[in-house]
Design an enzyme around this catalytic site. Structure first.
Site, PDB file in Angstrom:
ATOM      1  N   GLY A  23       0.789  -1.235   0.000  1.00 26.61           N
ATOM      2  CA  GLY A  23       0.000   0.000   0.000  1.00 26.61           C
ATOM      3  C   GLY A  23       0.817   1.280   0.000  1.00 26.61           C
ATOM      4  O   GLY A  23       0.386   2.290   0.548  1.00 26.61           O
ATOM      5  N   ASN A  25       1.376   3.074  -2.633  1.00 29.21           N
ATOM      6  CA  ASN A  25       0.595   4.033  -3.442  1.00 29.21           C
ATOM      7  C   ASN A  25      -0.525   4.647  -2.612  1.00 29.21           C
ATOM      8  O   ASN A  25      -0.781   5.854  -2.699  1.00 29.21           O
ATOM      9  CB  ASN A  25       0.006   3.336  -4.683  1.00 29.21           C
ATOM     10  CG  ASN A  25       0.959   3.361  -5.864  1.00 29.21           C
ATOM     11  OD1 ASN A  25       1.134   4.388  -6.507  1.00 29.21           O
ATOM     12  ND2 ASN A  25       1.594   2.224  -6.117  1.00 29.21           N
ATOM     13  N   ARG A 105     -15.735 -23.246 -21.349  1.00 28.91           N
ATOM     14  CA  ARG A 105     -16.697 -22.219 -20.941  1.00 28.91           C
ATOM     15  C   ARG A 105     -17.277 -22.506 -19.560  1.00 28.91           C
ATOM     16  O   ARG A 105     -17.473 -21.583 -18.753  1.00 28.91           O
ATOM     17  CB  ARG A 105     -17.805 -22.131 -21.991  1.00 28.91           C
ATOM     18  CG  ARG A 105     -18.755 -21.009 -21.778  1.00 28.91           C
ATOM     19  CD  ARG A 105     -19.505 -20.680 -23.055  1.00 28.91           C
ATOM     20  NE  ARG A 105     -20.740 -20.003 -22.732  1.00 28.91           N
ATOM     21  CZ  ARG A 105     -21.890 -20.632 -22.456  1.00 28.91           C
ATOM     22  NH1 ARG A 105     -21.951 -21.940 -22.473  1.00 28.91           N
ATOM     23  NH2 ARG A 105     -22.966 -19.934 -22.165  1.00 28.91           N
ATOM     24  N   MET A 140      -4.513  -7.088  -6.586  1.00 25.19           N
ATOM     25  CA  MET A 140      -4.069  -8.181  -7.452  1.00 25.19           C
ATOM     26  C   MET A 140      -5.206  -9.109  -7.875  1.00 25.19           C
ATOM     27  O   MET A 140      -5.010 -10.318  -7.979  1.00 25.19           O
ATOM     28  CB  MET A 140      -2.957  -8.977  -6.750  1.00 25.19           C
ATOM     29  CG  MET A 140      -1.783  -8.142  -6.294  1.00 25.19           C
ATOM     30  SD  MET A 140      -1.084  -7.149  -7.633  1.00 25.19           S
ATOM     31  CE  MET A 140       0.088  -8.322  -8.292  1.00 25.19           C
ATOM     32  N   ARG A 141      -6.374  -8.565  -8.082  1.00 25.87           N
ATOM     33  CA  ARG A 141      -7.510  -9.386  -8.520  1.00 25.87           C
ATOM     34  C   ARG A 141      -8.078  -8.826  -9.805  1.00 25.87           C
ATOM     35  O   ARG A 141      -8.032  -7.606 -10.031  1.00 25.87           O
ATOM     36  CB  ARG A 141      -8.620  -9.381  -7.462  1.00 25.87           C
ATOM     37  CG  ARG A 141      -8.197  -9.896  -6.125  1.00 25.87           C
ATOM     38  CD  ARG A 141      -8.002 -11.395  -6.143  1.00 25.87           C
ATOM     39  NE  ARG A 141      -7.478 -11.865  -4.858  1.00 25.87           N
ATOM     40  CZ  ARG A 141      -7.237 -13.136  -4.585  1.00 25.87           C
ATOM     41  NH1 ARG A 141      -7.440 -14.070  -5.507  1.00 25.87           N
ATOM     42  NH2 ARG A 141      -6.764 -13.483  -3.411  1.00 25.87           N
ATOM     43  N   ASN A 161      -6.608   2.304 -12.606  1.00 23.09           N
ATOM     44  CA  ASN A 161      -5.594   1.358 -12.139  1.00 23.09           C
ATOM     45  C   ASN A 161      -4.214   1.939 -12.389  1.00 23.09           C
ATOM     46  O   ASN A 161      -4.015   2.683 -13.349  1.00 23.09           O
ATOM     47  CB  ASN A 161      -5.734   0.026 -12.896  1.00 23.09           C
ATOM     48  CG  ASN A 161      -4.738  -1.005 -12.417  1.00 23.09           C
ATOM     49  OD1 ASN A 161      -4.483  -1.140 -11.224  1.00 23.09           O
ATOM     50  ND2 ASN A 161      -4.147  -1.749 -13.347  1.00 23.09           N
ATOM     51  N   HIS A 163      -0.452   0.739 -13.267  1.00 19.21           N
ATOM     52  CA  HIS A 163       0.235  -0.462 -13.759  1.00 19.21           C
ATOM     53  C   HIS A 163       1.735  -0.177 -13.865  1.00 19.21           C
ATOM     54  O   HIS A 163       2.134   0.848 -14.429  1.00 19.21           O
ATOM     55  CB  HIS A 163      -0.331  -0.863 -15.127  1.00 19.21           C
ATOM     56  CG  HIS A 163       0.301  -2.106 -15.643  1.00 19.21           C
ATOM     57  ND1 HIS A 163      -0.004  -3.350 -15.137  1.00 19.21           N
ATOM     58  CD2 HIS A 163       1.268  -2.299 -16.563  1.00 19.21           C
ATOM     59  CE1 HIS A 163       0.739  -4.251 -15.744  1.00 19.21           C
ATOM     60  NE2 HIS A 163       1.514  -3.647 -16.617  1.00 19.21           N
ATOM     61  N   GLY A 197     -11.028  -5.856 -20.214  1.00 18.89           N
ATOM     62  CA  GLY A 197      -9.833  -6.673 -20.428  1.00 18.89           C
ATOM     63  C   GLY A 197      -8.847  -6.523 -19.283  1.00 18.89           C
ATOM     64  O   GLY A 197      -9.092  -5.795 -18.313  1.00 18.89           O
ATOM     65  N   GLU A 228       5.095   6.334  -9.987  1.00 20.74           N
ATOM     66  CA  GLU A 228       3.703   5.891  -9.787  1.00 20.74           C
ATOM     67  C   GLU A 228       2.975   6.872  -8.870  1.00 20.74           C
ATOM     68  O   GLU A 228       1.844   7.289  -9.138  1.00 20.74           O
ATOM     69  CB  GLU A 228       3.669   4.491  -9.150  1.00 20.74           C
ATOM     70  CG  GLU A 228       4.104   3.367 -10.075  1.00 20.74           C
ATOM     71  CD  GLU A 228       3.817   1.987  -9.484  1.00 20.74           C
ATOM     72  OE1 GLU A 228       2.873   1.854  -8.692  1.00 20.74           O
ATOM     73  OE2 GLU A 228       4.549   1.037  -9.810  1.00 20.74           O
TER      74      GLU A 228
HETATM   75  C1  GRF Z   1       2.659  -1.165  -7.711  1.00 21.99           C
HETATM   76  O1  GRF Z   1       3.874  -1.364  -8.383  1.00 21.99           O
HETATM   77  C2  GRF Z   1       1.514  -1.061  -8.680  1.00 21.99           C
HETATM   78  O2  GRF Z   1       1.862  -0.483  -9.897  1.00 21.99           O
HETATM   79  C3  GRF Z   1       1.164  -2.506  -8.914  1.00 21.99           C
HETATM   80  O3  GRF Z   1       1.316  -3.108  -7.642  1.00 21.99           O
HETATM   81  C4  GRF Z   1       2.269  -2.378  -6.886  1.00 21.99           C
HETATM   82  C5  GRF Z   1       1.604  -1.995  -5.590  1.00 21.99           C
HETATM   83  O4  GRF Z   1       2.498  -1.447  -4.675  1.00 21.99           O
HETATM   84  N1  GRF Z   1      -0.136  -2.640  -9.480  1.00 21.99           N
HETATM   85  P1  GRF Z   1       1.970  -0.783  -3.335  1.00 21.99           P
HETATM   86  O5  GRF Z   1       1.086  -1.834  -2.650  1.00 21.99           O
HETATM   87  O6  GRF Z   1       1.218   0.443  -3.676  1.00 21.99           O
HETATM   88  O7  GRF Z   1       3.200  -0.525  -2.537  1.00 21.99           O
END
Ligand code: GRF
Length: 276
Positions: A23, A25, A105, A140-141, A161, A163, A197, A228
């Site tokens: 976490g 971010n 399917r 991660m889902r 999101n 990425h 997607g 990020e």
């Molecule tokens: C980040 O690199 C983000 O881009 C990816 O998962 C990571 C999450 O890091 N989707 P954090 O949990 O925010 O430290």
């Protein structure tokens, strides 16, 4: 006097943040909100697992937080699933989804049903706090069209999101590892709207960083994460300020155009930051 001030104040964007891990971010957004640097309010945090460290960060910041036991939902037997009255037409949903790739399917329908069951609880938790936008931050889902239809309309997308790669290169779970293993000389990070997607939705912002000869994955992750934090906060500011316009390309793809007059200087700052 008060009424006038209230009327002219920009309403803060109410954010839901979804996490799975450390976490950082989330923390970067909390810090900016607390410093008054972001026209947003984090109204709720949800994680797919109880041991996500980000939950502690939410707790410390006094943000309501929830755990949705995804592992439990994904382990549900077919019988238990059949007893759950899911609020969707699974067959129709399966035709719209582009995230599940299993060749059979029947298996895809089961996987979808489990995800929808988890999302039903997730949406119920989020909706207690009426978010304007949902930010996936290391969540991660996979999210299904059922979840997205709660927040996206034909005109507006409201699920974002972050990425850790320069999409459309290296979608999936290992953006930094894949970028490094490929031997790229520049890496990148992307904020995009989420569509049906996996990592395919309209790009809102991207920033790049150099990869030096002596780097390893840990070094590029450190460099990328700093970007990020910057670009995610900036995208939320643009969203709050109504500076994200969506247009359709002749090929029918949605394309984001940013109408911020300081756009070039922001891009220049990100480049300067990454070059150190
Ligand atoms: C980040 O690199 C983000 O881009 C990816 O998962 C990571 C999450 O890091 N989707 P954090 O949990 O925010 O430290």
């Amino acid at each position: 006097m008060n009424t006038m001030r209230e009327a002219t104040e920009i309403r803060k964007l109410r954010l839901a943040i979804l996490i799975s891990g450390s976490g950082t971010n989330l923390q970067a957004l909390i810090d900016r909100v607390q410093a008054g640097d972001l026209a947003a309010e984090i109204v709720v945090v949800a994680a797919d697992r109880a041991d996500a460290f980000g939950l502690k960060r939410a707790d410390q910041a006094g943000i309501p937080h929830y755990v949705i036991d995804y592992a439990g939902y994904l382990g549900l037997t077919a019988e238990t699933l059949a007893d759950k009255h899911l609020p969707v037409d699974l067959v129709e949903l399966e035709q719209r989804q582009k995230i599940l790739k299993h060749p059979e399917r029947a298996v895809r329908l089961q996987q979808l049903a489990r995800l929808v069951a988890a999302e039903q609880e997730l949406i119920a938790a989020l909706e207690l706090h009426r978010p304007d936008a949902v930010c996936l931050a290391g969540f991660m889902r996979l999210v299904t069209p059922y979840f997205l239809s709660h927040y996206n309309t034909a005109e507006e997308m409201r699920v974002l999101n972050i990425h850790p790669a320069l999409l459309p290169a290296f979608p999936g779970r290992h953006g930094y590892e894949d970028t490094f293993a490929y031997g790229c000389k520049w890496g990148g990070v992307t904020v995009h709207f989420v569509d049906e997607g996996e990592d395919t939705g309209p790009v809102i912002a991207q920033a790049v960083y150099p990869i030096w000869p002596q780097d390893d994955v840990a070094a590029i992750r450190r460099r990328g994460l700093q970007l990020e934090y910057e670009i995610y906060a900036q995208c939320i500011s643009w969203l709050a300020a109504g500076q994200i316009k969506m247009i359709r390309t002749s090929a029918g793809r949605k394309r984001v155009v940013i109408s911020d007059p300081t756009y070039r200087s922001i891009m220049r700052d990100w480049l300067r930051q990454s070059l150190g």
